[in-house]
Scaffold this motif. Structure first.
Motif, PDB file in Angstrom:
ATOM      1  N   MET A 315       0.826  -1.204   0.000  1.00 37.56           N
ATOM      2  CA  MET A 315       0.000   0.000   0.000  1.00 37.56           C
ATOM      3  C   MET A 315       0.861   1.255   0.000  1.00 37.56           C
ATOM      4  SD  MET A 315      -2.876  -1.362   2.701  1.00 37.56           S
ATOM      5  CE  MET A 315      -3.816   0.167   2.742  1.00 37.56           C
ATOM      6  N   GLY A 316       1.984   1.192   0.710  1.00 35.79           N
ATOM      7  CA  GLY A 316       2.894   2.330   0.682  1.00 35.79           C
ATOM      8  C   GLY A 316       3.479   2.558  -0.698  1.00 35.79           C
ATOM      9  N   LEU A 317       3.827   1.484  -1.387  1.00 35.39           N
ATOM     10  CA  LEU A 317       4.316   1.619  -2.764  1.00 35.39           C
ATOM     11  C   LEU A 317       3.253   2.228  -3.674  1.00 35.39           C
ATOM     12  CD1 LEU A 317       6.209  -1.774  -3.254  1.00 35.39           C
ATOM     13  CD2 LEU A 317       7.220   0.511  -3.102  1.00 35.39           C
ATOM     14  N   ALA A 318       1.983   1.890  -3.404  1.00 36.60           N
ATOM     15  CA  ALA A 318       0.898   2.424  -4.226  1.00 36.60           C
ATOM     16  C   ALA A 318       0.818   3.941  -4.132  1.00 36.60           C
ATOM     17  CB  ALA A 318      -0.428   1.799  -3.799  1.00 36.60           C
ATOM     18  N   ALA A 319       1.183   4.484  -2.967  1.00 35.59           N
ATOM     19  CA  ALA A 319       1.163   5.939  -2.813  1.00 35.59           C
ATOM     20  C   ALA A 319       2.163   6.616  -3.735  1.00 35.59           C
ATOM     21  CB  ALA A 319       1.469   6.308  -1.358  1.00 35.59           C
ATOM     22  N   VAL A 320       3.210   5.883  -4.122  1.00 33.49           N
ATOM     23  CA  VAL A 320       4.208   6.422  -5.054  1.00 33.49           C
ATOM     24  C   VAL A 320       3.820   6.113  -6.497  1.00 33.49           C
ATOM     25  CG1 VAL A 320       6.633   6.330  -5.744  1.00 33.49           C
ATOM     26  CG2 VAL A 320       6.027   6.172  -3.310  1.00 33.49           C
ATOM     27  N   VAL A 321       3.341   4.901  -6.721  1.00 33.11           N
ATOM     28  CA  VAL A 321       3.057   4.445  -8.081  1.00 33.11           C
ATOM     29  C   VAL A 321       1.820   5.119  -8.664  1.00 33.11           C
ATOM     30  CG1 VAL A 321       2.353   2.428  -9.439  1.00 33.11           C
ATOM     31  CG2 VAL A 321       4.195   2.230  -7.758  1.00 33.11           C
ATOM     32  N   THR A 322       0.780   5.293  -7.863  1.00 36.59           N
ATOM     33  CA  THR A 322      -0.500   5.770  -8.400  1.00 36.59           C
ATOM     34  C   THR A 322      -0.422   7.154  -9.036  1.00 36.59           C
ATOM     35  OG1 THR A 322      -1.644   4.409  -6.748  1.00 36.59           O
ATOM     36  CG2 THR A 322      -2.942   6.084  -7.892  1.00 36.59           C
ATOM     37  N   PRO A 323       0.123   8.171  -8.364  1.00 36.37           N
ATOM     38  CA  PRO A 323       0.188   9.481  -9.030  1.00 36.37           C
ATOM     39  C   PRO A 323       1.027   9.444 -10.299  1.00 36.37           C
ATOM     40  CG  PRO A 323       1.439   9.497  -6.970  1.00 36.37           C
ATOM     41  CD  PRO A 323       0.645   8.226  -6.992  1.00 36.37           C
ATOM     42  N   TRP A 324       2.094   8.632 -10.300  1.00 33.52           N
ATOM     43  CA  TRP A 324       2.914   8.490 -11.504  1.00 33.52           C
ATOM     44  C   TRP A 324       2.088   7.870 -12.631  1.00 33.52           C
ATOM     45  CZ3 TRP A 324       4.223   4.106 -14.258  1.00 33.52           C
ATOM     46  CH2 TRP A 324       5.233   4.257 -15.238  1.00 33.52           C
ATOM     47  N   GLN A 370      -4.496  -1.339  -3.562  1.00 32.25           N
ATOM     48  CA  GLN A 370      -4.465   0.051  -3.118  1.00 32.25           C
ATOM     49  C   GLN A 370      -4.425   1.014  -4.291  1.00 32.25           C
ATOM     50  OE1 GLN A 370      -5.174   1.043  -0.332  1.00 32.25           O
ATOM     51  NE2 GLN A 370      -4.297   3.054   0.091  1.00 32.25           N
ATOM     52  N   VAL A 371      -3.831   0.616  -5.403  1.00 27.64           N
ATOM     53  CA  VAL A 371      -3.870   1.460  -6.601  1.00 27.64           C
ATOM     54  C   VAL A 371      -5.326   1.689  -7.015  1.00 27.64           C
ATOM     55  CG1 VAL A 371      -3.422   1.473  -9.090  1.00 27.64           C
ATOM     56  CG2 VAL A 371      -1.574   0.951  -7.486  1.00 27.64           C
ATOM     57  N   VAL A 372      -6.111   0.606  -7.024  1.00 24.39           N
ATOM     58  CA  VAL A 372      -7.531   0.738  -7.379  1.00 24.39           C
ATOM     59  C   VAL A 372      -8.242   1.648  -6.386  1.00 24.39           C
ATOM     60  CG1 VAL A 372      -9.698  -0.524  -7.667  1.00 24.39           C
ATOM     61  CG2 VAL A 372      -7.564  -1.528  -8.479  1.00 24.39           C
ATOM     62  N   LYS A 373      -7.957   1.490  -5.095  1.00 25.65           N
ATOM     63  CA  LYS A 373      -8.595   2.312  -4.061  1.00 25.65           C
ATOM     64  C   LYS A 373      -8.227   3.777  -4.216  1.00 25.65           C
ATOM     65  CE  LYS A 373     -10.540   3.140   0.031  1.00 25.65           C
ATOM     66  NZ  LYS A 373     -10.074   4.494   0.324  1.00 25.65           N
ATOM     67  N   LEU A 374      -6.969   4.067  -4.491  1.00 26.43           N
ATOM     68  CA  LEU A 374      -6.546   5.454  -4.631  1.00 26.43           C
ATOM     69  C   LEU A 374      -7.153   6.113  -5.867  1.00 26.43           C
ATOM     70  CD1 LEU A 374      -2.778   5.268  -3.601  1.00 26.43           C
ATOM     71  CD2 LEU A 374      -4.698   6.116  -2.256  1.00 26.43           C
ATOM     72  N   VAL A 375      -7.279   5.362  -6.950  1.00 24.50           N
ATOM     73  CA  VAL A 375      -7.939   5.914  -8.134  1.00 24.50           C
ATOM     74  C   VAL A 375      -9.414   6.170  -7.837  1.00 24.50           C
ATOM     75  CG1 VAL A 375      -8.568   5.513 -10.535  1.00 24.50           C
ATOM     76  CG2 VAL A 375      -6.311   4.851  -9.730  1.00 24.50           C
ATOM     77  N   ALA A 470      -6.717  12.650   3.982  1.00 22.15           N
ATOM     78  CA  ALA A 470      -5.594  13.532   3.695  1.00 22.15           C
ATOM     79  C   ALA A 470      -4.420  12.776   3.094  1.00 22.15           C
ATOM     80  CB  ALA A 470      -5.150  14.246   4.982  1.00 22.15           C
ATOM     81  N   THR A 471      -4.160  11.589   3.639  1.00 17.48           N
ATOM     82  CA  THR A 471      -3.060  10.795   3.104  1.00 17.48           C
ATOM     83  C   THR A 471      -3.319  10.400   1.667  1.00 17.48           C
ATOM     84  OG1 THR A 471      -2.594   9.928   5.299  1.00 17.48           O
ATOM     85  CG2 THR A 471      -1.695   8.718   3.442  1.00 17.48           C
ATOM     86  N   THR A 472      -4.570  10.025   1.375  1.00 16.91           N
ATOM     87  CA  THR A 472      -4.927   9.684  -0.007  1.00 16.91           C
ATOM     88  C   THR A 472      -4.756  10.884  -0.906  1.00 16.91           C
ATOM     89  OG1 THR A 472      -6.488   8.032   0.731  1.00 16.91           O
ATOM     90  CG2 THR A 472      -6.813   8.899  -1.465  1.00 16.91           C
ATOM     91  N   ASP A 473      -5.139  12.078  -0.408  1.00 14.14           N
ATOM     92  CA  ASP A 473      -4.986  13.288  -1.210  1.00 14.14           C
ATOM     93  C   ASP A 473      -3.536  13.496  -1.599  1.00 14.14           C
ATOM     94  OD1 ASP A 473      -6.997  14.770  -2.183  1.00 14.14           O
ATOM     95  OD2 ASP A 473      -6.991  16.289  -0.603  1.00 14.14           O
ATOM     96  N   ARG A 474      -2.624  13.284  -0.626  1.00 12.79           N
ATOM     97  CA  ARG A 474      -1.215  13.466  -0.945  1.00 12.79           C
ATOM     98  C   ARG A 474      -0.741  12.460  -1.965  1.00 12.79           C
ATOM     99  NH1 ARG A 474      -0.972  14.711   4.637  1.00 12.79           N
ATOM    100  NH2 ARG A 474      -0.560  12.543   5.177  1.00 12.79           N
ATOM    101  N   ALA A 475      -1.349  11.261  -1.938  1.00 12.41           N
ATOM    102  CA  ALA A 475      -0.910  10.215  -2.839  1.00 12.41           C
ATOM    103  C   ALA A 475      -1.458  10.365  -4.246  1.00 12.41           C
ATOM    104  CB  ALA A 475      -1.331   8.845  -2.307  1.00 12.41           C
TER     105      ALA A 475
END
Length: 478
Positions: A315-324, A370-375, A470-475
């Motif tokens: 999930m932590g990696l997803a925070a980096v991968v998703t915005p990219w 987590q990528v799906v969740k963040l999108v 907020a964390t999702t927003d940053r990601a």
């Protein structure tokens, strides 16, 4: 596991320090909130120890489903009722009474566990009932203190203060859970160890009660002119109206935007899949522990903690991968890609029925999910009007928690006691594949003639959601 926010970036430390000096209400409210979250982290870890890994009783598939239902479903049910009560009565009193009742429930749990009564016929249902009370009231307490924040924080730093408290609160909850798991790993998840582990949860809860009662009457609201409930109606009727209306509005808003309903479908199918994998993994880890295989770490409670850490790493990696990813590809394609990644990982490690392989594969499964969740969060933040966004997020919360349990329930009659079922390990892969196919199909249909997706740049600073996101927003921003 939601409150208002505008900007995820915290205010300067000087402003926060000044706010603490200006309002002792903020200090006491923060103390109460963090103490409650520490208590919650310890309580949930201890509950997991006694239900999932206690050596005094065999962990059955039905017990696993019941345990997770108690820990997750209150978050989908209690919220509307809490909102109705907190908008009608003095929040300070509501929160203090809820905290006291919750403390009594935890003390009763300690007595039940210490007496070894959880292994009798009625003991486990009683444990679940006490846990349902404790966890449900924990949700009400957190909601009440979140709603009270504007009463003790100046408007100019409200968003930042909320963000800081949510972040610190998440860390405190994790610290409580990790500390409890560490104690149980050393002492063993026996009745005596679990009962002693719960004692600090009671102490932390009482600290929270003291901090709340130290505040003046009506200090946390609502003010008389803010009471929104009809005096002629009961709290239950207000809550049911909020619950039904909010979810109905969320469904309407989600259906009106293709990306939102596709990503929500991906989240729902992914959570159901992960619920099935989690239940089978727990049984496999228990079997590995009792059979003396898998080593001292990848077995039993240690293995479960390691698998949880692996999912968190993904999930932590997803925070980096998703915005990219969403900066380079259409978001609906990113949803399909995340589902494919989780499905491939499940297909690769699931049929091995090897605890070590499951721990390693959990990184990729957590990353894809987590990528799906963040999108999904990003789509709801940018593609749903502000006036309808709360209903959509309420819908997502309900789906997120309930799908996990529903996935377990759906396969419960087929689950062997040791979790060793190759065919059931393939079911989650099929669910991930279904989510990917749906997203890819809709993406293909939208490729020609469809209205283009709005970009992330269309979002304004005031068009963001809650502090708990907020964390999702940053990601999901550049």
């Amino acid at each position: 596991m939601t409150s208002l926010s505008a900007d995820p970036v915290g205010p300067p430390r000087g402003q926060l320090a000044a706010a603490l000096r200006e309002s002792d209400g903020l200090g006491r409210l923060s103390t109460a909130r963090l103490a409650a979250l520490l208590s919650e982290g310890i309580h949930q870890a201890a509950l997991g120890g006694i239900v999932l890994f206690s050596p005094e009783s065999a962990t059955t598939p039905a017990a696993i489903v019941g345990g997770f239902a108690v820990m997750l479903l209150p978050y989908s049910v209690v919220g509307p009722f809490a909102a109705a009560a907190l908008d009608r009565w003095d929040r300070r009193v509501v929160v203090a009474v809820a905290a006291l009742v919750r403390t009594v429930a935890i003390i009763a749990t300690i007595a039940l566990v210490a007496a070894g009564a959880v292994h009798t016929g009625a003991g486990l249902p009683m444990l679940f009932a006490l846990s349902l009370v404790a966890i449900g009231l924990g949700r009400l307490i957190n909601t009440g203190m979140t709603a009270a924040m504007p009463k003790v924080v100046p408007d100019r730093i409200l968003a930042g203060a909320n963000s800081v408290l949510v972040t610190v609160g998440s860390i405190i909850t994790a610290v409580g859970a990790v500390a409890a798991f560490a104690v149980l790993a050393v002492l063993g998840a026996g009745d005596a160890a679990v009962s002693w582990t719960l004692v600090p949860s009671v102490v932390a809860a009482l600290v929270g009660v003291w901090a709340i009662l130290a505040l003046p009457r009506r200090h946390l609201g609502p003010d008389d002119d803010e009471l929104s409930a009809d005096p002629g109606r009961g709290v239950a009727l207000d809550a049911l109206s909020l619950f039904a209306g909010g979810l109905a509005e969320g469904v309407r808003a989600a259906r009106s935007t293709a990306l939102v309903w596709v990503s929500l479908t991906g989240v729902t199918l992914g959570r159901a899949a992960f619920g099935i994998t989690t239940m089978l993994a727990i049984l496999l880890l228990r079997d590995a522990e009792s059979g003396g295989v898998g080593g001292p770490v990848v077995a039993g409670m240690g293995g479960f903690g390691l698998m949880s850490a692996a999912v968190a790493a993904g999930m932590g990696l997803a925070a980096v991968v998703t915005p990219w990813a969403i900066a380079r590809r259409r978001r609906i394609v990113v949803v399909a890609s995340g589902a494919v990644l989780s499905g491939v990982a499940q297909l690769a490690v699931g049929p091995t029925l090897d605890p070590t392989a499951l721990v390693v594969g959990a990184v990729a499964i957590g990353l894809g999910a987590q990528v799906v969740k963040l999108v999904a969060d990003n789509a709801m933040q940018t593609d749903v009007p502000d006036a309808r966004r709360g209903g959509v997020f309420a819908l997502q919360d309900a789906l997120f928690n309930s799908a996990f349990v529903v996935g377990m329930v759906a396969v419960l009659p087929l689950v062997p006691a040791d979790g060793r079922s190759v065919s059931l390990m393939l079911v989650p892969a099929a669910l991930y594949a279904a989510a990917a196919v749906i997203a890819a199909f809709v993406a293909a249909r939208r490729r020609s003639g469809a209205e283009p997706e709005r970009t992330r740049g269309d979002r304004t600073a005031t068009d963001r959601t809650t502090t708990d996101r907020a964390t999702t927003d940053r990601a999901t921003t550049d």
